[in-house]
Design a protein around this motif. Structure first.
Motif, PDB file in Angstrom:
ATOM      1  N   ILE A   1       0.851  -1.189   0.000  1.00  0.00           N
ATOM      2  CA  ILE A   1       0.000   0.000   0.000  1.00  0.00           C
ATOM      3  C   ILE A   1       0.884   1.235   0.000  1.00  0.00           C
ATOM      4  CG2 ILE A   1      -1.640   1.291   1.420  1.00  0.00           C
ATOM      5  CD1 ILE A   1      -2.703  -1.192   0.012  1.00  0.00           C
ATOM      6  N   VAL A   2       0.485   2.229  -0.790  1.00  0.00           N
ATOM      7  CA  VAL A   2       1.263   3.470  -0.859  1.00  0.00           C
ATOM      8  C   VAL A   2       0.411   4.603  -0.297  1.00  0.00           C
ATOM      9  CG1 VAL A   2       2.540   5.048  -2.350  1.00  0.00           C
ATOM     10  CG2 VAL A   2       2.409   2.617  -2.952  1.00  0.00           C
ATOM     11  N   ALA A   3       0.905   5.222   0.775  1.00  0.00           N
ATOM     12  CA  ALA A   3       0.187   6.334   1.402  1.00  0.00           C
ATOM     13  C   ALA A   3       0.929   7.636   1.094  1.00  0.00           C
ATOM     14  CB  ALA A   3       0.108   6.127   2.913  1.00  0.00           C
ATOM     15  N   TRP A   4       0.173   8.646   0.676  1.00  0.00           N
ATOM     16  CA  TRP A   4       0.755   9.962   0.371  1.00  0.00           C
ATOM     17  C   TRP A   4       0.540  10.869   1.586  1.00  0.00           C
ATOM     18  CZ3 TRP A   4      -2.081  13.773  -3.427  1.00  0.00           C
ATOM     19  CH2 TRP A   4      -1.378  14.991  -3.473  1.00  0.00           C
ATOM     20  N   LEU A   5       1.639  11.286   2.184  1.00  0.00           N
ATOM     21  CA  LEU A   5       1.566  12.227   3.304  1.00  0.00           C
ATOM     22  C   LEU A   5       1.676  13.634   2.756  1.00  0.00           C
ATOM     23  CD1 LEU A   5       3.704  11.152   6.345  1.00  0.00           C
ATOM     24  CD2 LEU A   5       1.300  10.856   5.860  1.00  0.00           C
ATOM     25  N   ASP A   6       0.676  14.422   3.036  1.00  0.00           N
ATOM     26  CA  ASP A   6       0.668  15.783   2.496  1.00  0.00           C
ATOM     27  C   ASP A   6       0.411  16.774   3.628  1.00  0.00           C
ATOM     28  OD1 ASP A   6       0.851  17.615   0.462  1.00  0.00           O
ATOM     29  OD2 ASP A   6      -1.224  17.393  -0.197  1.00  0.00           O
ATOM     30  N   ALA A   7       0.661  18.035   3.361  1.00  0.00           N
ATOM     31  CA  ALA A   7       0.369  19.093   4.342  1.00  0.00           C
ATOM     32  C   ALA A   7       0.333  20.410   3.590  1.00  0.00           C
ATOM     33  CB  ALA A   7       1.441  19.120   5.429  1.00  0.00           C
ATOM     34  N   ASP A   8      -0.097  21.439   4.281  1.00  0.00           N
ATOM     35  CA  ASP A   8      -0.139  22.772   3.702  1.00  0.00           C
ATOM     36  C   ASP A   8       1.266  23.144   3.179  1.00  0.00           C
ATOM     37  OD1 ASP A   8      -1.341  25.570   3.583  1.00  0.00           O
ATOM     38  OD2 ASP A   8       0.477  25.860   4.778  1.00  0.00           O
ATOM     39  N   PRO A   9       1.359  23.668   1.938  1.00  0.00           N
ATOM     40  CA  PRO A   9       2.673  23.948   1.356  1.00  0.00           C
ATOM     41  C   PRO A   9       3.562  24.851   2.226  1.00  0.00           C
ATOM     42  CG  PRO A   9       0.990  24.129  -0.331  1.00  0.00           C
ATOM     43  CD  PRO A   9       0.270  23.896   0.965  1.00  0.00           C
ATOM     44  N   ASP A  10       2.994  25.854   2.877  1.00  0.00           N
ATOM     45  CA  ASP A  10       3.824  26.726   3.722  1.00  0.00           C
ATOM     46  C   ASP A  10       4.428  25.953   4.896  1.00  0.00           C
ATOM     47  OD1 ASP A  10       3.440  28.929   2.135  1.00  0.00           O
ATOM     48  OD2 ASP A  10       1.654  29.591   3.237  1.00  0.00           O
ATOM     49  N   LEU A  11       3.633  25.052   5.426  1.00  0.00           N
ATOM     50  CA  LEU A  11       4.123  24.230   6.530  1.00  0.00           C
ATOM     51  C   LEU A  11       5.218  23.281   6.034  1.00  0.00           C
ATOM     52  CD1 LEU A  11       3.786  23.398   9.501  1.00  0.00           C
ATOM     53  CD2 LEU A  11       2.018  21.795   8.760  1.00  0.00           C
TER      54      LEU A  11
ATOM     55  N   ASP B   1      -2.346   5.076  -2.911  1.00  0.00           N
ATOM     56  CA  ASP B   1      -3.691   4.523  -2.732  1.00  0.00           C
ATOM     57  C   ASP B   1      -4.600   5.534  -2.043  1.00  0.00           C
ATOM     58  OD1 ASP B   1      -3.530   1.633  -3.608  1.00  0.00           O
ATOM     59  OD2 ASP B   1      -1.795   1.768  -2.296  1.00  0.00           O
ATOM     60  N   PHE B   2      -4.023   6.380  -1.186  1.00  0.00           N
ATOM     61  CA  PHE B   2      -4.808   7.438  -0.537  1.00  0.00           C
ATOM     62  C   PHE B   2      -3.866   8.515  -0.024  1.00  0.00           C
ATOM     63  CE2 PHE B   2      -4.126   4.012   2.536  1.00  0.00           C
ATOM     64  CZ  PHE B   2      -3.465   4.681   3.557  1.00  0.00           C
ATOM     65  N   ARG B   3      -4.471   9.679   0.313  1.00  0.00           N
ATOM     66  CA  ARG B   3      -3.700  10.833   0.787  1.00  0.00           C
ATOM     67  C   ARG B   3      -4.134  11.143   2.219  1.00  0.00           C
ATOM     68  NH1 ARG B   3      -5.601  16.132   0.929  1.00  0.00           N
ATOM     69  NH2 ARG B   3      -4.026  17.775   0.896  1.00  0.00           N
ATOM     70  N   VAL B   4      -3.162  11.475   3.049  1.00  0.00           N
ATOM     71  CA  VAL B   4      -3.486  11.917   4.403  1.00  0.00           C
ATOM     72  C   VAL B   4      -2.931  13.321   4.579  1.00  0.00           C
ATOM     73  CG1 VAL B   4      -2.986  11.549   6.856  1.00  0.00           C
ATOM     74  CG2 VAL B   4      -3.616   9.617   5.407  1.00  0.00           C
ATOM     75  N   ASP B   5      -3.781  14.250   5.000  1.00  0.00           N
ATOM     76  CA  ASP B   5      -3.355  15.630   5.218  1.00  0.00           C
ATOM     77  C   ASP B   5      -2.958  15.777   6.689  1.00  0.00           C
ATOM     78  OD1 ASP B   5      -3.064  18.320   5.642  1.00  0.00           O
ATOM     79  OD2 ASP B   5      -4.832  18.902   4.495  1.00  0.00           O
ATOM     80  N   SER B   6      -1.680  16.044   6.914  1.00  0.00           N
ATOM     81  CA  SER B   6      -1.181  16.077   8.298  1.00  0.00           C
ATOM     82  C   SER B   6      -1.048  17.502   8.829  1.00  0.00           C
ATOM     83  CB  SER B   6       0.179  15.379   8.366  1.00  0.00           C
ATOM     84  OG  SER B   6       1.157  16.176   7.721  1.00  0.00           O
ATOM     85  N   THR B   7      -1.614  18.472   8.109  1.00  0.00           N
ATOM     86  CA  THR B   7      -1.411  19.872   8.496  1.00  0.00           C
ATOM     87  C   THR B   7      -1.760  20.114   9.970  1.00  0.00           C
ATOM     88  OG1 THR B   7      -1.971  20.510   6.247  1.00  0.00           O
ATOM     89  CG2 THR B   7      -1.971  22.267   7.889  1.00  0.00           C
ATOM     90  N   ALA B   8      -2.884  19.558  10.407  1.00  0.00           N
ATOM     91  CA  ALA B   8      -3.334  19.845  11.778  1.00  0.00           C
ATOM     92  C   ALA B   8      -3.046  18.679  12.728  1.00  0.00           C
ATOM     93  CB  ALA B   8      -4.832  20.137  11.761  1.00  0.00           C
ATOM     94  N   LEU B   9      -2.213  17.745  12.296  1.00  0.00           N
ATOM     95  CA  LEU B   9      -1.998  16.537  13.099  1.00  0.00           C
ATOM     96  C   LEU B   9      -0.545  16.414  13.542  1.00  0.00           C
ATOM     97  CD1 LEU B   9      -3.872  13.945  10.805  1.00  0.00           C
ATOM     98  CD2 LEU B   9      -4.830  15.316  12.664  1.00  0.00           C
ATOM     99  N   ASP B  10      -0.339  15.814  14.711  1.00  0.00           N
ATOM    100  CA  ASP B  10       1.048  15.487  15.068  1.00  0.00           C
ATOM    101  C   ASP B  10       1.382  14.107  14.463  1.00  0.00           C
ATOM    102  OD1 ASP B  10       0.104  13.503  16.768  1.00  0.00           O
ATOM    103  OD2 ASP B  10       0.235  14.740  18.570  1.00  0.00           O
ATOM    104  N   HIS B  11       2.610  13.647  14.715  1.00  0.00           N
ATOM    105  CA  HIS B  11       3.053  12.410  14.045  1.00  0.00           C
ATOM    106  C   HIS B  11       2.191  11.205  14.433  1.00  0.00           C
ATOM    107  CE1 HIS B  11       6.218  14.730  12.544  1.00  0.00           C
ATOM    108  NE2 HIS B  11       6.992  14.707  13.592  1.00  0.00           N
ATOM    109  N   THR B  12       1.870  11.133  15.723  1.00  0.00           N
ATOM    110  CA  THR B  12       1.085   9.981  16.183  1.00  0.00           C
ATOM    111  C   THR B  12      -0.310  10.021  15.562  1.00  0.00           C
ATOM    112  OG1 THR B  12       2.245  10.253  18.263  1.00  0.00           O
ATOM    113  CG2 THR B  12       0.390   8.737  18.278  1.00  0.00           C
ATOM    114  N   GLN B  13      -0.905  11.217  15.542  1.00  0.00           N
ATOM    115  CA  GLN B  13      -2.252  11.338  14.952  1.00  0.00           C
ATOM    116  C   GLN B  13      -2.212  11.023  13.456  1.00  0.00           C
ATOM    117  OE1 GLN B  13      -2.751  15.411  16.167  1.00  0.00           O
ATOM    118  NE2 GLN B  13      -4.201  14.893  17.780  1.00  0.00           N
ATOM    119  N   THR B  14      -1.131  11.425  12.803  1.00  0.00           N
ATOM    120  CA  THR B  14      -1.013  11.140  11.362  1.00  0.00           C
ATOM    121  C   THR B  14      -0.911   9.627  11.134  1.00  0.00           C
ATOM    122  OG1 THR B  14       0.139  13.233  11.110  1.00  0.00           O
ATOM    123  CG2 THR B  14       0.252  11.722   9.252  1.00  0.00           C
ATOM    124  N   ALA B  15      -0.130   8.966  11.997  1.00  0.00           N
ATOM    125  CA  ALA B  15      -0.008   7.504  11.868  1.00  0.00           C
ATOM    126  C   ALA B  15      -1.386   6.864  12.067  1.00  0.00           C
ATOM    127  CB  ALA B  15       0.997   6.971  12.894  1.00  0.00           C
TER     128      ALA B  15
END
Ligand code: S3P
Length: 181
Positions: free
Chosen positions: A97-107, A146-160
């Protein structure tokens, strides 16, 4: 059964930190392609770029990835540009499975420039270089994952956790391989 989870995404998206959390949660091995390239070359990634150039780095990156094909129970953190080569994209998709980790570009930019070690940002106009690269890659991250996760408002644990939830909601539902390695 999920053989592996690969994390793709731009510099600064947190692949390494989130990958370590995921490895701790799943019991899978944490593997980082940049670390393996540095090990293979006997020098840090920034030095490979300055001494041998980006092309040499990309060759080693491809070889390292090919060397991982067939291995299982990995959380694989990939360098931000690994998805540029079609052969790498195919290998990732075959691996699991391939997960795309993304966030706000400025961040992303703030995080990516923090270490001062990212070779592709060592230009006269790092912010412009960053945005150009990001724009040129977004469609590739999207197509490869396979999917994208937006981590802008999340810490590492929440992103996981968000990645694990996305896996649970995925049309092909997945279970982890619980058998001891
Ligand atoms: C790169 C990203 C870096 C590293 C190399 C090239 C890129 O990895 O592989 O500097 O092309 O985006 P991170 O995404 O972990 O910073």
């Amino acid at each position: 059964m999920i053989p592996n989870i690969a994390l793709v995404g731009f510099m600064g998206c947190g692949k390494t930190s989130v990958g370590r959390c995921l490895a701790a949660r799943t019991g899978y091995d944490f593997v980082d392609t940049d670390d393996l390239v540095a090990e293979k070359a006997g020098k840090p990634v920034a030095e490979i770029f300055s001494a041998e150039g980006e092309g040499a780095f990309r060759v080693m990156e491809r070889e390292v990835l090919q060397g991982l094909v067939g291995r299982k129970r990995m959380i694989l953190s990939t360098g931000g540009g690994l998805i540029l080569e079609p052969v790498n994209r195919e290998a990732l998709r075959r691996m699991g499975i391939v997960a795309w980790l993304d966030a706000d570009p400025d961040l992303l930019f703030e995080r990516a420039s923090r270490s001062g070690r990212r070779p592709l940002l060592q230009t006269d106009t790092p912010k412009e270089s960053f945005h150009q690269l990001l724009e040129s890659r977004i469609a590739i991250y999207s197509d490869t994952s396979d999917f994208r996760v937006d981590s802008t408002a999340l810490d590492h644990t929440q992103t996981a956790e968000a990645i694990l939830e996305s896996l649970g909601r995925h049309p092909r539902r997945f279970a982890f391989d619980e058998t001891p390695a």
